[in-house]
Motif scaffolding. Sequence first.
Motif, PDB file in Angstrom:
ATOM      1  N   GLY A 299      26.451 -66.552  23.588  1.00 18.03           N
ATOM      2  CA  GLY A 299      26.887 -67.013  22.161  1.00 18.03           C
ATOM      3  C   GLY A 299      25.620 -68.638  22.874  1.00 18.03           C
ATOM      4  O   GLY A 299      26.142 -69.418  22.518  1.00 18.03           O
ATOM      5  N   ARG A 300      26.312 -69.160  23.971  1.00 15.70           N
ATOM      6  CA  ARG A 300      26.306 -70.442  24.444  1.00 15.70           C
ATOM      7  C   ARG A 300      24.546 -70.789  23.610  1.00 15.70           C
ATOM      8  O   ARG A 300      24.651 -72.244  23.181  1.00 15.70           O
ATOM      9  N   SER A 301      23.511 -69.917  23.912  1.00 17.08           N
ATOM     10  CA  SER A 301      22.612 -71.041  23.554  1.00 17.08           C
ATOM     11  C   SER A 301      22.235 -70.784  21.915  1.00 17.08           C
ATOM     12  O   SER A 301      22.003 -71.984  20.849  1.00 17.08           O
ATOM     13  N   ASP A 302      23.750 -70.013  21.143  1.00 11.55           N
ATOM     14  CA  ASP A 302      24.127 -70.247  19.884  1.00 11.55           C
ATOM     15  C   ASP A 302      23.839 -71.730  19.555  1.00 11.55           C
ATOM     16  O   ASP A 302      24.365 -72.130  18.148  1.00 11.55           O
ATOM     17  N   MET A 303      25.167 -72.743  20.682  1.00  7.76           N
ATOM     18  CA  MET A 303      25.685 -74.209  20.464  1.00  7.76           C
ATOM     19  C   MET A 303      24.765 -74.608  20.415  1.00  7.76           C
ATOM     20  O   MET A 303      25.215 -76.432  19.926  1.00  7.76           O
ATOM     21  N   LEU A 304      23.547 -74.909  21.248  1.00  9.85           N
ATOM     22  CA  LEU A 304      22.800 -75.501  20.885  1.00  9.85           C
ATOM     23  C   LEU A 304      22.192 -76.235  19.360  1.00  9.85           C
ATOM     24  O   LEU A 304      21.984 -75.552  19.086  1.00  9.85           O
ATOM     25  N   GLY A 305      22.390 -77.549  19.404  1.00  8.49           N
ATOM     26  CA  GLY A 305      21.505 -77.860  17.878  1.00  8.49           C
ATOM     27  C   GLY A 305      22.200 -77.881  17.132  1.00  8.49           C
ATOM     28  O   GLY A 305      22.426 -78.001  15.361  1.00  8.49           O
ATOM     29  N   GLU A 307      26.876 -78.302  15.527  1.00 10.03           N
ATOM     30  CA  GLU A 307      28.467 -78.893  15.395  1.00 10.03           C
ATOM     31  C   GLU A 307      28.616 -79.476  17.216  1.00 10.03           C
ATOM     32  O   GLU A 307      29.770 -79.738  17.295  1.00 10.03           O
ATOM     33  N   PHE A 308      28.587 -78.098  17.447  1.00 13.23           N
ATOM     34  CA  PHE A 308      29.435 -77.502  18.675  1.00 13.23           C
ATOM     35  C   PHE A 308      28.416 -77.837  20.347  1.00 13.23           C
ATOM     36  O   PHE A 308      29.355 -77.581  21.038  1.00 13.23           O
ATOM     37  N   GLN A 309      27.739 -78.436  20.167  1.00 11.82           N
ATOM     38  CA  GLN A 309      27.103 -79.200  21.205  1.00 11.82           C
ATOM     39  C   GLN A 309      27.488 -79.202  22.339  1.00 11.82           C
ATOM     40  O   GLN A 309      26.998 -79.194  23.553  1.00 11.82           O
ATOM     41  N   ASP A 310      27.981 -80.457  22.166  1.00 10.77           N
ATOM     42  CA  ASP A 310      29.145 -81.083  22.594  1.00 10.77           C
ATOM     43  C   ASP A 310      29.835 -80.552  23.813  1.00 10.77           C
ATOM     44  O   ASP A 310      30.199 -80.835  25.026  1.00 10.77           O
ATOM     45  N   MET A 311      30.688 -79.823  23.129  1.00  9.61           N
ATOM     46  CA  MET A 311      31.364 -78.359  24.067  1.00  9.61           C
ATOM     47  C   MET A 311      30.854 -78.114  25.677  1.00  9.61           C
ATOM     48  O   MET A 311      31.013 -77.525  26.427  1.00  9.61           O
ATOM     49  N   LEU A 312      29.255 -78.218  25.611  1.00 13.08           N
ATOM     50  CA  LEU A 312      28.261 -77.229  26.758  1.00 13.08           C
ATOM     51  C   LEU A 312      27.978 -77.675  27.435  1.00 13.08           C
ATOM     52  O   LEU A 312      27.532 -78.443  28.790  1.00 13.08           O
ATOM     53  N   THR A 350      33.806 -69.777  18.888  1.00  9.85           N
ATOM     54  CA  THR A 350      32.233 -69.226  19.423  1.00  9.85           C
ATOM     55  C   THR A 350      32.236 -68.190  19.736  1.00  9.85           C
ATOM     56  O   THR A 350      31.041 -67.695  19.872  1.00  9.85           O
ATOM     57  N   LEU A 351      32.671 -68.023  21.329  1.00 10.66           N
ATOM     58  CA  LEU A 351      32.756 -66.697  22.210  1.00 10.66           C
ATOM     59  C   LEU A 351      33.217 -65.075  21.580  1.00 10.66           C
ATOM     60  O   LEU A 351      32.699 -63.977  21.254  1.00 10.66           O
ATOM     61  N   MET A 383      35.486 -80.823  16.923  1.00 13.33           N
ATOM     62  CA  MET A 383      35.233 -79.923  16.790  1.00 13.33           C
ATOM     63  C   MET A 383      36.337 -78.548  16.477  1.00 13.33           C
ATOM     64  O   MET A 383      36.007 -77.595  15.700  1.00 13.33           O
ATOM     65  N   MET A 384      38.178 -78.883  17.251  1.00 14.38           N
ATOM     66  CA  MET A 384      38.759 -78.060  16.241  1.00 14.38           C
ATOM     67  C   MET A 384      38.760 -78.627  15.100  1.00 14.38           C
ATOM     68  O   MET A 384      39.095 -77.604  14.262  1.00 14.38           O
ATOM     69  N   ARG A 385      37.822 -79.944  14.344  1.00 15.71           N
ATOM     70  CA  ARG A 385      38.257 -79.569  12.934  1.00 15.71           C
ATOM     71  C   ARG A 385      36.787 -78.424  12.258  1.00 15.71           C
ATOM     72  O   ARG A 385      37.940 -78.601  11.313  1.00 15.71           O
ATOM     73  N   HIS A 386      35.941 -78.790  12.958  1.00 15.04           N
ATOM     74  CA  HIS A 386      34.418 -77.778  12.433  1.00 15.04           C
ATOM     75  C   HIS A 386      35.149 -76.504  12.320  1.00 15.04           C
ATOM     76  O   HIS A 386      35.093 -76.216  11.616  1.00 15.04           O
TER      77      HIS A 386
END
Lengths: 472, 236
Positions: A299-305, A307-312, A350-351, A383-386
């Motif tokens: 699921g990490r590649s789905d975070m790229l691009g 609003e959760f990308q920064d988590m990476l 996400t996971l 991100m928690m708000r998202h």
Amino acid sequence: MDITSPAFKSNVKRALADKQLQRAMGNVKVGFVKKRSAARDKLPEFDQLRDQARDIKDHTLEYLDLYYEIYEQKVREAGGKVHWAATAEDARDIILKICQAHDAKTVTKGKSMIAEEIALNEHLEAAGITPVETDLGEYIIQLRNEPPSHIIGPAIHLNRDQVEASFRRAHDHLPDERSLDEVSELVDEARQVLRQKYIDADVGITGANYLVAETGTSIIVTNEGNGDLTQSLPKVHIVCTSLEKLVPTLEDVSTILRVLARSATGQEFSTYTTLSTGARREGDPDGPEEYHVVILDNGRSDMLGTEFQDMLRCIRCGACMNHCPVYHSVGGHAYGWVYPGPMGSVLTPTLIGVDKAGHLPNASTFCGRCEAVCPMHIPLPKMMRHWREREFEHHLTPRTVRTSLGIWAFLARRPALYHLASSVFIRALKLLAFGRSRLKSVPLAGGWTRHRDLPMPEGRTFQEMWRAGGHE
Amino acid sequence: MSSIDKSKIDTTASRTRILNKLGATLATGKDRDARAEAVKTHLRQHKRNLVPERGNVEGAERIALFRAQAEAVAASVVEVKSADEVPEAITAHLREHNLPARVKHGDDPGLTGLPWGKTPTLERDSGPANGDDAVSLSRAFSAVAETGTLILVSGADNPTTLNFLPENHIVVLDAKDLGGAYEDAWDRVREAYGAGTMPRTVNMISGPSRTADVEQTIQLGAHGPRSLHIIIVNGE
């Protein structure tokens, strides 16, 4: 492992009533916070290093596909092999197959959150392979059959006497009358018990704090030395890691290492930082004959691009939970899965899905300490708000909350009506108070007044008072 | 890697899927050559980021910083004037701590070439650790004053297990090999092994093994060595 995130509320109730847990959490509140702050004060460039560390990760994520091609090539040149796992199941199967190809009976394990994420131990046990955790904290919770409660201190929820009880139960070959009153005695006993296991293990599994593209290197950062014994004594070393761990160069990783230990334990540098590249070289008298790296996406590649990308950018230092008032109160198990605290509240939905983990982003006071101490400047509250927004969009929020929010939104968009409603509400409250200055209970707000009194309003809204004071 | 083939693990399909997904998100609409060039340049230049001022000291000051930092993390440090004095420094340390007069070390010429005749009572074994060695001896490839960190590399003459399995670890560091910052060590690694190439294992070691996993109480000697003794050869 079982996911109990959906039962967050009842987990919390249990945690708050757990005296042992509350005693253990008392150490966390004070210890980590003071140590980090002292380490920060000792390094004038600390905040500039944080900015650069963030920029390094952002740069890497922007070119992640290309850096991975180079990384993989470098691993191959050094006699290692990279395996790609799209899901947790893929990763488990790859690791099991490697173990089976070597007829492994026991495997030693260094601390790896990815191994927790993919529930590796259960999978190996089901196939008749015995996994032995070697990090002291992980060893303790393995004996107790518990998940970790903190990403760098897995047994942080326990007190010395609980560890003693677990050791007495598990190490029943040792004399009953031995003393285990001191922490040093517990550490010595674990050392003795695990010593032979390192030597006997067929396969050693570690995580990786970082991967380096320039050299095809994996890096582990530890204090105990268990990770090093795990990876240098058996014939096979498997690195169990995930997609976001890559950095370009040794210089880049040096910058990140300078903020990691200081943010995590408040050490200037951890005792052991070990860079491993490929398999044992010709003529080497020790080291593993095979070197495998399993890279998990999950699921990490789905975070790229998104609003959760920064988590990476997260480097798993644990500073966010060390400074979180909610984590301090409820401990890590209440979060119900592998990653607790603020970083867990963002990562877990996400996971495992926001339907299961929707409570977690709500378990925040938005005090902002997590973002303030994050060495990678991850905007955790944002991100928690998202996630709260997504939860609302997916109609996962309870009906009462949705209705109340709906009413509030309706009023908030109509200022005249809002003023009218709030002045009526305030006067009604005043009436309800019968002249008292605080209310012990308020209808429909029992959850709030159960733990504190509600101070009474003055009987007029702020705007009314402002106007009465001659302001416009 | 025959056993890998035997297990028939092939993750090419996942690899393609993951890398394609990354590419679709990251590369779409971008100039392919420009992206490739950006990555190549970054790796080729391997520029230093901000290096803390602390490590920017030389000579005696650098040694003093290294000592202070290593001692702060519970290592013991002595300085000797030449390599010839190392064997006696070792026996002195062993005597002082009631340790057996036997050490195990690799075949590094920097160790085998020491004048061992000066300490005839000291027994020496060579090879990797086997679990029975009380004291091991290694030679540092480099060290970093910034945090009192030793850099040890694996190789035919330098078994990694000696750094972790014995209870007591003694490391000989030539003052000439001491750098100020981690980045200095990477320059030395590149010089010795070639750019982009690493020995199997590089160990950065700051003090003896420790844990704080029980009630956050720091306890030395978790799984690795309980003691770390550093002998700096400072010929000026």
